[in-house]
Design a protein around this motif. Structure first.
Motif, PDB file in Angstrom:
ATOM      1  N   LEU A  16      -9.391  -3.115   6.747  1.00  0.00           N
ATOM      2  CA  LEU A  16      -8.077  -3.539   6.937  1.00  0.00           C
ATOM      3  C   LEU A  16      -7.063  -2.384   6.464  1.00  0.00           C
ATOM      4  CD1 LEU A  16      -5.998  -5.709   7.570  1.00  0.00           C
ATOM      5  CD2 LEU A  16      -6.299  -6.747   5.225  1.00  0.00           C
ATOM      6  N   VAL A  17      -7.286  -1.809   5.387  1.00  0.00           N
ATOM      7  CA  VAL A  17      -6.312  -0.829   4.975  1.00  0.00           C
ATOM      8  C   VAL A  17      -6.222   0.436   6.036  1.00  0.00           C
ATOM      9  CG1 VAL A  17      -5.949   1.141   3.237  1.00  0.00           C
ATOM     10  CG2 VAL A  17      -6.514  -1.157   2.585  1.00  0.00           C
ATOM     11  N   LEU A  18      -7.556   0.842   6.576  1.00  0.00           N
ATOM     12  CA  LEU A  18      -7.595   2.039   7.574  1.00  0.00           C
ATOM     13  C   LEU A  18      -6.706   1.518   8.735  1.00  0.00           C
ATOM     14  CD1 LEU A  18      -8.250   4.677   8.357  1.00  0.00           C
ATOM     15  CD2 LEU A  18     -10.469   3.578   9.216  1.00  0.00           C
ATOM     16  N   SER A  19      -7.035   0.283   9.173  1.00  0.00           N
ATOM     17  CA  SER A  19      -6.199  -0.278  10.544  1.00  0.00           C
ATOM     18  C   SER A  19      -4.615  -0.328  10.096  1.00  0.00           C
ATOM     19  CB  SER A  19      -6.961  -1.543  10.635  1.00  0.00           C
ATOM     20  OG  SER A  19      -8.153  -1.310  11.462  1.00  0.00           O
ATOM     21  N   LEU A  20      -4.129  -0.962   9.074  1.00  0.00           N
ATOM     22  CA  LEU A  20      -2.895  -0.946   8.638  1.00  0.00           C
ATOM     23  C   LEU A  20      -2.402   0.280   8.600  1.00  0.00           C
ATOM     24  CD1 LEU A  20      -2.795  -3.794   5.973  1.00  0.00           C
ATOM     25  CD2 LEU A  20      -2.112  -3.907   8.231  1.00  0.00           C
ATOM     26  N   PHE A  21      -3.074   1.435   8.101  1.00  0.00           N
ATOM     27  CA  PHE A  21      -2.459   2.729   8.336  1.00  0.00           C
ATOM     28  C   PHE A  21      -2.192   3.370   9.508  1.00  0.00           C
ATOM     29  CE2 PHE A  21      -3.308   3.359   3.658  1.00  0.00           C
ATOM     30  CZ  PHE A  21      -2.160   3.109   2.999  1.00  0.00           C
TER      31      PHE A  21
ATOM     32  N   SER B 137       4.558   3.829  -6.892  1.00  0.00           N
ATOM     33  CA  SER B 137       5.741   3.013  -7.784  1.00  0.00           C
ATOM     34  C   SER B 137       5.369   2.418  -9.046  1.00  0.00           C
ATOM     35  CB  SER B 137       6.075   1.992  -6.523  1.00  0.00           C
ATOM     36  OG  SER B 137       6.622   2.734  -5.526  1.00  0.00           O
ATOM     37  N   ASP B 138       6.156   2.315 -10.084  1.00  0.00           N
ATOM     38  CA  ASP B 138       5.821   1.376 -11.074  1.00  0.00           C
ATOM     39  C   ASP B 138       6.002  -0.183 -10.814  1.00  0.00           C
ATOM     40  OD1 ASP B 138       5.237   3.618 -12.681  1.00  0.00           O
ATOM     41  OD2 ASP B 138       7.385   3.538 -13.537  1.00  0.00           O
ATOM     42  N   TRP B 139       5.169  -1.023 -11.540  1.00  0.00           N
ATOM     43  CA  TRP B 139       5.432  -2.367 -11.194  1.00  0.00           C
ATOM     44  C   TRP B 139       6.939  -2.598 -11.308  1.00  0.00           C
ATOM     45  CZ3 TRP B 139       1.988  -5.298  -9.009  1.00  0.00           C
ATOM     46  CH2 TRP B 139       0.746  -5.152  -9.309  1.00  0.00           C
ATOM     47  N   SER B 140       7.556  -2.144 -12.197  1.00  0.00           N
ATOM     48  CA  SER B 140       9.176  -2.563 -12.474  1.00  0.00           C
ATOM     49  C   SER B 140      10.013  -2.273 -10.981  1.00  0.00           C
ATOM     50  CB  SER B 140       9.671  -1.808 -13.649  1.00  0.00           C
ATOM     51  OG  SER B 140       9.555  -0.396 -13.405  1.00  0.00           O
TER      52      SER B 140
ATOM     53  N   LEU C  34       0.664  -1.082  -0.043  1.00  0.00           N
ATOM     54  CA  LEU C  34      -0.183   0.050  -0.193  1.00  0.00           C
ATOM     55  C   LEU C  34       0.937   1.150  -0.086  1.00  0.00           C
ATOM     56  CD1 LEU C  34      -2.746  -1.042   2.567  1.00  0.00           C
ATOM     57  CD2 LEU C  34      -3.081  -0.962  -0.046  1.00  0.00           C
ATOM     58  N   ASP C  35       1.923   1.353   0.687  1.00  0.00           N
ATOM     59  CA  ASP C  35       2.923   2.456   0.692  1.00  0.00           C
ATOM     60  C   ASP C  35       3.364   2.721  -0.612  1.00  0.00           C
ATOM     61  OD1 ASP C  35       2.327   3.082   3.417  1.00  0.00           O
ATOM     62  OD2 ASP C  35       4.143   1.674   4.024  1.00  0.00           O
TER      63      ASP C  35
END
Length: 368
Positions: free
Chosen positions: A197-202, A164-167, A157-158
């Motif tokens: 889940l995303v909110l809790s991870l942040f 960021s590109d996939w590469s 997520l960061d």
């Protein structure tokens, strides 16, 4: 030899006693109610991920043993507890895919007679082998001793927020910026739970109202990056399989979806594993959240459905045919050999969802 009148009468009496005893024996066994001709058709809404389970002929027969016939319509978990257009149809039960929906249903004024979690499945991320190989080089995916893939979702997520590109993440076969796609959190439960889940991870812990103010903007950015979001977990999973590596590199879904797809055609899965093409891979975010599937009883008659669904027979069918874990998150019965060791026996890194108040405040900010 001719029967005397007395012997004939005694025989009839004996048959009557046996028949009456048999009746009471069947009457006292819920799973045999169908034998008495006691049939009840129950109307309600279910999450799309349970559609195949309820259409399984063996499941239909097992429910029939309880004297139950299902008239179920597919709806998003969030929709079925909030949308008046659905509730005005007077469902006798609701079967969403998150226990938080019970609280939201109550807040919406739904009269709940009973509720009970009857199935469980963790939220996972589906990807493809070339993507996973790259993410392993970048340190975002690791493999357990049992061969299961774990995803550092926070790090991913960061990277997405950083553009960021996939590469840059080790995936040279894809172009453009990295992204992950879920369903619409305002309609479908898998997107709803992913948002929590995303909110809790942040937040670094189970998110609170204060965390929503501090980190809600990051969650919005992740969901904006997704583009179009499907209203259904089943439809998104179909898009993932049809679109392949280039169409849907990473999606959010339920653990049971790949299991169900494999068991529908084990020979197809054997061909895919043996081919040189990209193969589906299930990644377990660490931590993840459990999607509990509570049956919400609105009409008293639907209490019998809870009794049926937690029976050993239906619990075994749910796991061995459709990949749903039991109420405690454990496997019930032996998995089909086609699955092998695809699934871990237990998923131990589980984060609780934020409470209903936090989620209801988050949802409007994620509206498409």
């Amino acid at each position: 030899m001719a029967l005397s009148r007395r012997a004939f009468g005694v025989g009839l009496l004996g048959a009557g006693v046996v028949g009456t005893g048999g009746y009471f024996a069947v009457r006292d066994r819920p799973e045999l109610q169908g034998l008495l001709g006691s049939r009840t058709t129950l109307f309600g809404f279910v999450g799309g991920e349970k559609e195949a389970f309820l259409a399984d002929p063996d499941v239909v027969r097992a429910l029939g043993g309880y004297g139950l016939t299902m008239d179920s319509r597919v709806a998003g978990s969030v929709e079925m507890v909030r949308e008046q257009a659905l509730l005005s149809q007077h469902p006798q039960f609701l079967w969403p895919s998150s226990s938080i929906m019970v609280d939201i249903a109550r807040q919406n004024g739904i009269s709940i007679r009973n509720d009970r979690v009857v199935l469980n499945t963790p939220i996972v991320v589906y990807s493809w082998q070339p993507v996973v190989d790259g993410l392993m080089k970048a340190g975002l995916v690791t493999v357990t001793n049992e061969g299961h893939h774990q995803l550092d979702l926070k790090a991913l997520l960061d990277a997405i927020l950083a553009g960021s590109d996939w590469s840059k993440l080790g995936v040279n076969s894809l172009y453009g910026r990295a992204r992950i796609v879920s369903t619409d959190p305002n309609r479908s439960n898998s997107g709803f739970m992913f948002a929590g889940l995303v909110l809790s991870l942040f937040s670094g812990n189970v998110a609170t109202s204060a965390d929503l103010a501090a980190f809600g903007g990051k969650v919005q950015a992740i969901f904006r990056n997704m583009g179009f979001k499907s209203p259904s977990s089943g439809k998104l999973f179909d898009q993932y399989l049809a679109g392949g590596l280039g169409g849907e590199p990473m999606i959010v879904g339920y653990e049971n979806q790949l299991v169900e797809w494999i068991l529908a055609d084990p020979a197809r899965w054997d061909r895919i594993k043996a081919s040189a093409g990209a193969k589906p891979v299930v990644l377990y975010p660490r931590p993840t959240v459990y999607s509990a599937h509570p049956l919400i009883v609105v009409d008293e008659n639907a209490n019998r459905l809870i009794e049926a669904l937690v029976s050993p027979k239906l619990q075994e069918l749910a796991w061995t045919r459709h990949g749903f874990r039991g109420p405690l998150g454990t496997a019930t019965g032996n998995a089909d050999s086609a699955i092998g060791t695809l699934l871990p026996a237990e998923v131990d890194a589980i984060l609780p969802m934020p409470d209903a108040g936090v989620m209801l405040s988050l949802l409007p900010t994620l509206a498409s």
